[in-house]
Design a protein around this motif. Structure first.
Motif, mmCIF file in Angstrom:
data_model
loop_
_atom_site.group_PDB
_atom_site.id
_atom_site.type_symbol
_atom_site.label_atom_id
_atom_site.label_comp_id
_atom_site.label_asym_id
_atom_site.label_seq_id
_atom_site.Cartn_x
_atom_site.Cartn_y
_atom_site.Cartn_z
ATOM 1 N N ASN A 164 0.820 -1.216 0.000
ATOM 2 C CA ASN A 164 0.000 0.000 0.000
ATOM 3 C C ASN A 164 0.855 1.268 0.000
ATOM 4 N N ASN A 165 2.170 1.071 -0.131
ATOM 5 C CA ASN A 165 3.111 2.186 -0.164
ATOM 6 C C ASN A 165 3.692 2.273 -1.577
ATOM 7 N N ARG A 166 3.487 3.408 -2.239
ATOM 8 C CA ARG A 166 3.845 3.540 -3.654
ATOM 9 C C ARG A 166 5.332 3.270 -3.895
ATOM 10 N N LEU A 167 6.208 3.844 -3.080
ATOM 11 C CA LEU A 167 7.643 3.658 -3.275
ATOM 12 C C LEU A 167 8.034 2.196 -3.062
ATOM 13 N N LYS A 168 7.418 1.564 -2.048
ATOM 14 C CA LYS A 168 7.721 0.149 -1.802
ATOM 15 C C LYS A 168 7.268 -0.722 -2.965
ATOM 16 N N VAL A 169 6.125 -0.393 -3.558
ATOM 17 C CA VAL A 169 5.642 -1.165 -4.708
ATOM 18 C C VAL A 169 6.615 -1.035 -5.877
ATOM 19 N N ILE A 170 7.128 0.176 -6.102
ATOM 20 C CA ILE A 170 8.115 0.383 -7.168
ATOM 21 C C ILE A 170 9.334 -0.514 -6.932
ATOM 22 N N LYS A 171 9.766 -0.604 -5.678
ATOM 23 C CA LYS A 171 10.935 -1.430 -5.367
ATOM 24 C C LYS A 171 10.621 -2.923 -5.466
ATOM 25 N N ILE A 172 9.410 -3.323 -5.083
ATOM 26 C CA ILE A 172 8.987 -4.716 -5.252
ATOM 27 C C ILE A 172 9.049 -5.100 -6.726
ATOM 28 N N ILE A 173 8.528 -4.226 -7.573
ATOM 29 C CA ILE A 173 8.533 -4.491 -9.017
ATOM 30 C C ILE A 173 9.969 -4.556 -9.531
ATOM 31 N N ALA A 174 10.832 -3.651 -9.051
ATOM 32 C CA ALA A 174 12.239 -3.656 -9.468
ATOM 33 C C ALA A 174 12.906 -4.977 -9.092
ATOM 34 N N LEU A 175 12.639 -5.466 -7.862
ATOM 35 C CA LEU A 175 13.233 -6.729 -7.421
ATOM 36 C C LEU A 175 12.676 -7.911 -8.211
ATOM 37 N N ALA A 176 11.368 -7.887 -8.459
ATOM 38 C CA ALA A 176 10.740 -8.973 -9.226
ATOM 39 C C ALA A 176 11.311 -9.042 -10.641
ATOM 40 N N LYS A 177 11.479 -7.881 -11.272
ATOM 41 C CA LYS A 177 12.042 -7.851 -12.627
ATOM 42 C C LYS A 177 13.506 -8.274 -12.627
ATOM 43 N N SER A 178 14.243 -7.872 -11.585
ATOM 44 C CA SER A 178 15.642 -8.275 -11.459
ATOM 45 C C SER A 178 15.752 -9.797 -11.336
ATOM 46 N N ALA A 179 14.853 -10.396 -10.559
ATOM 47 C CA ALA A 179 14.867 -11.850 -10.379
ATOM 48 C C ALA A 179 14.600 -12.569 -11.703
ATOM 49 N N ILE A 180 13.678 -12.043 -12.490
ATOM 50 C CA ILE A 180 13.362 -12.658 -13.787
ATOM 51 C C ILE A 180 14.554 -12.550 -14.737
ATOM 52 N N ARG A 181 15.191 -11.369 -14.743
ATOM 53 C CA ARG A 181 16.355 -11.155 -15.632
ATOM 54 C C ARG A 181 17.543 -12.014 -15.213
ATOM 55 N N ASN A 182 17.675 -12.237 -13.905
ATOM 56 C CA ASN A 182 18.866 -12.883 -13.363
ATOM 57 C C ASN A 182 18.691 -14.394 -13.328
ATOM 58 N N ASN A 183 18.533 -14.994 -14.501
ATOM 59 C CA ASN A 183 18.347 -16.439 -14.596
ATOM 60 C C ASN A 183 19.709 -17.133 -14.477
#
Length: 260
Positions: A164-183
């Motif tokens: 429910n925190n906009r900045l935290k959501v941005i960072k969650i998305i950044a981490l999720a995308k990093s995990a997908i890229r980092n195969n």
């Protein structure tokens, strides 16, 4: 049980027990509560350490799997831990693998993965977290487990507060995308220390085929499935999880006798 959170330089962590060191790395929506049964059990045999990973506190440029792996490396170096056994759940497992691959740390004797990302993951399911929709968060939190009753009000509240925190959501998305890229498929063969894979047969996020692939790619690994169990076995079936882990750590010479 409440644990004392210790501070050393910039690092905040829990450290309980004595003996060889078991370092626990939590996932993207992880909290200390995820490891409470594990800490309570293994502090009788080992020094159990849980660093507070700054998942949502790093600057956006370093909000990545690699950034977290650097943090873990610095933490273990700063604390001077030796004879380390590294356990990671979900994103925590991924961070542990990248830490091993980038640093080849001599002090790490084994790695334990449960529901780890690094090859494939469904994330939160069909979309990124929606802000302000508590029912959506409840449903997606329950998706983590075989038994949806594991998604307690307290756990749903923790996840809801983060999403429910906009900045935290941005960072969650950044981490999720990093995990997908980092195969890590092409690199896992370089990790030759003993590896234990403990997986829920009903894991929706990193399904059983992911565990089979880890088993194939990690040359010195063993795989244990737990039936009627989802993405966080150490929470959902702690007794069975601890039994498998204890047996593995005894075979690694990590546990000689029970700490008095």
């Amino acid at each position: 049980m409440k644990y004392e959170i210790k501070q050393h330089d910039k690092f905040r962590f829990i450290e309980e027990g004595g003996g060889q060191t078991l370092v626990l790395l939590h996932g993207l929506f992880g909290a200390l509560s995820n490891f409470s049964d594990l800490i309570d059990y293994f502090k009788n045999y080992m020094k159990v350490v849980v660093p507070m990973l700054p998942l949502l506190d790093m600057d956006i440029l370093n909000t990545s799997v690699s950034g977290l792996a650097k943090y873990v490396n610095k933490f273990i170096e700063t604390r001077g831990y030796e004879d380390v056994h590294l356990l990671g759940n979900s994103l925590g497992g991924h961070v542990g693998l990248v830490y091993l691959l980038r640093n080849e740390p001599w002090q790490v004797k084994s790695i334990i993965l449960t529901g780890s990302s690094g090859l494939f993951e469904n994330g939160m399911g069909d979309s990124y977290p929606k802000r302000g929709d508590r029912e959506y968060i409840r449903k997606k939190t329950a998706y983590t487990f075989f038994d949806p009753a594991m998604a307690t009000e307290e756990l749903v509240d923790e996840v809801f507060e983060i999403t429910n925190n906009r900045l935290k959501v941005i960072k969650i998305i950044a981490l999720a995308k990093s995990a997908i890229r980092n195969n890590l498929e092409e690199e896992l063969g370089k990790i030759t220390i003993p590896a234990l894979l403990i997986w829920g047969k009903n894991d929706n996020i990193t399904p059983p085929f992911v565990a089979e692939e880890f088993k194939k790619l990690l040359p010195n690994s063993e795989l244990h499935f737990i039936d009627k169990c989802g993405h966080a076995p150490m929470m959902e079936v702690p007794e069975e999880f601890n039994k498998i882990l204890l047996n593995f750590l005894q075979r690694q010479g990590a546990i000689v006798t029970k700490v008095s």
